[in-house]
Write an enzyme that holds these catalytic residues in place. Structure first.
Site, mmCIF file in Angstrom:
data_model
loop_
_atom_site.group_PDB
_atom_site.id
_atom_site.type_symbol
_atom_site.label_atom_id
_atom_site.label_comp_id
_atom_site.label_asym_id
_atom_site.label_seq_id
_atom_site.Cartn_x
_atom_site.Cartn_y
_atom_site.Cartn_z
ATOM 1 N N GLY A 210 0.822 -1.205 0.000
ATOM 2 C CA GLY A 210 0.000 0.000 0.000
ATOM 3 C C GLY A 210 0.850 1.247 0.000
ATOM 4 N N ASN A 211 0.253 2.376 0.255
ATOM 5 C CA ASN A 211 1.012 3.617 0.359
ATOM 6 C C ASN A 211 0.359 4.518 1.403
ATOM 7 O OD1 ASN A 211 -0.912 5.517 -1.019
ATOM 8 N ND2 ASN A 211 -0.634 3.973 -2.627
#
Ligand code: CTP
Length: 412
Positions: A210-211
């Site tokens: 993810g980020n």
């Protein structure tokens, strides 16, 4: 502003009056001096003591209390912003026609600062021609009358007319204090798609790549566009912590592939597409069906990555004539050039009409409420966006978009 900004919080007599307490709390906690002016009907829903305790000021509804202080004129004159939460159909009617029969309606007539109404009422009342005309009249005078949300209303009913989320009201109030001209109705009839948040690319049923995108900037863009009159679809990836902007259709997605499908689906009919989402450029090449277990020999698995499509590039290729595309770029300066140098290159490479360039690193841009950067246009304009709330950056972007939409209309 040297002193604390002075906000008058008018409260109308509707069941949503209890949410005005949350707005009051949000504003006082962010350093605003808030004076609450309820109608007599509002006090049937929330007691004066609650407003007095939360605001630290006495609360009156009529013009015959503290007469020597000439309150019916003073309160409005001294305000930096007047909000009405919730704005009932009755209050909108009174304000549109200059009726002044209590302290709040007197205050609305004497205020020379921005005034914003946040309506809440049953759908039938909101859609009634009398209310439509009153809203149009107020807006034609530069008064902000926001779009209500759709959803659960009093009793068993659902529909348009729900009060906007108190966090959203606080955000829009702060935007109007920073820029009184931030919410013109210049995007009416414009169909807008905004993507927001950060995609997650699953590795197995419990893990993902993810980020750090929170979605706050995309939500601010959607919120401000809707309040400027646009018809907005928000494609949101992992933004559960954020209140859905009032009057905006939200499509929830998870992966880059889902975001691509959702955005392309709605982009076909859109006049403007803003890609504010942080889309993962890579995904695990394979998604394990079961949770990946640790091995006895202490070895760690190797994760092979595959490239995700560039969604914005696809939109640029298939763009409809006249459609405007806005990209975001998060850059850091390095030995090859400054943030601005990288932004100029990306604007050309991406082929978008507008590029919002954020300088990232050192805690900037991600997961915080403020943002700064540059707005670059394909015609060569480079506008510095000073550090400010994400809603302020959103207003700057929509100013530029509205200008381009108007220029497009002139050419037709
Ligand atoms: N974007 C996209 N699809 C992707 C990656 C990014 O549509 N797979 C969009 C983002 O929403 C943003 C813009 O492209 O509007 C810029 O993203 P960014 O990651 O900064 O640019 P890249 O082209 O991936 O460049 P870099 O090589 O710097 O990562």
């Amino acid at each position: 502003m040297g002193t604390r900004p002075r906000v008058v919080l008018g409260v109308g007599g509707g069941i949503a009056a209890y949410k005005a307490c949350e707005v009051l709390r949000g504003l006082t906690e962010s350093g605003h001096d808030v004076r609450v002016v309820p109608t007599a009907a509002a006090l049937k829903f929330v007691g004066a003591a609650t407003f007095e305790a939360l605001s630290g000021h006495p609360v009156h509804t009529d013009v015959f209390t503290a007469v020597p202080e000439v309150q019916h004129v003073r309160v409005g004159q001294e305000a930096d912003l007047v909000l009405v939460v919730p704005a009932t159909a009755d209050l909108l009617a009174k304000a549109a026609h200059g009726v002044a029969d209590d302290l709040l309606t007197n205050t609305l007539l004497t205020a020379r600062c921005p005034v914003a109404f946040f309506p809440a009422m049953h759908t039938e009342m909101w859609e009634h021609p009398a209310t439509r005309d009153n809203v149009a009249l107020l807006r034609s005078r530069g008064v902000v009358v926001t779009e209500p949300d759709s959803g659960r209303l009093t009793g068993k009913d659902t529909g348009k007319g729900r009060l906007a989320d108190p966090r959203e009201i606080v955000d829009l109030a702060r935007l109007l204090l920073a820029r009184s001209d931030a919410l013109p109705r210049d995007l009416e009839g414009v169909r807008v798609v905004v993507s927001a948040g950060g995609t997650r690319e699953p590795l197995d049923p419990v893990r993902f790549l993810g980020n750090r995108s929170s979605g706050k900037q995309g939500y601010a863009l959607a919120r401000v566009a809707a309040q400027r009159g646009a018809e907005v679809t928000l494609v949101a990836a992992h933004t559960a912590a954020l209140p859905a902007p009032a009057g905006v259709r939200v499509v929830s997605v998870s992966t880059a592939a889902e975001l691509q499908t959702a955005v392309e689906d709605v982009a076909v009919d859109a006049d403007v597409v803003v890609m504010a989402a942080a889309v993962a450029d890579f995904r695990p090449a394979e998604r394990a069906e079961h949770k990946i277990k640790k091995q006895d020999d202490d070895s760690a698995p190797t994760v092979l990555l595959a490239r995700n499509p560039d969604i914005l590039a696809g939109l640029v290729q298939r763009r409809r004539p006249g459609q405007l595309l806005v990209g975001f770029a998060a850059e850091t300066g390095d030995e090859h050039g400054s943030v601005l140098d990288h932004g100029r290159v990306k604007l050309k490479r991406k082929g978008v009409d507008l590029l919002v360039l954020n300088a990232v690193g050192e805690g900037r841009a991600f997961e915080v409420d403020e943002n700064t950067g540059w707005l670059l246009t394909s015609s060569g304009l480079e506008q510095r966006i000073p550090l400010g709330a994400k809603s302020e950056l959103a207003a700057t972007v929509w100013d530029a978009v509205a200008e381009l939409v108007r220029a497009g209309e002139r050419r037709q």
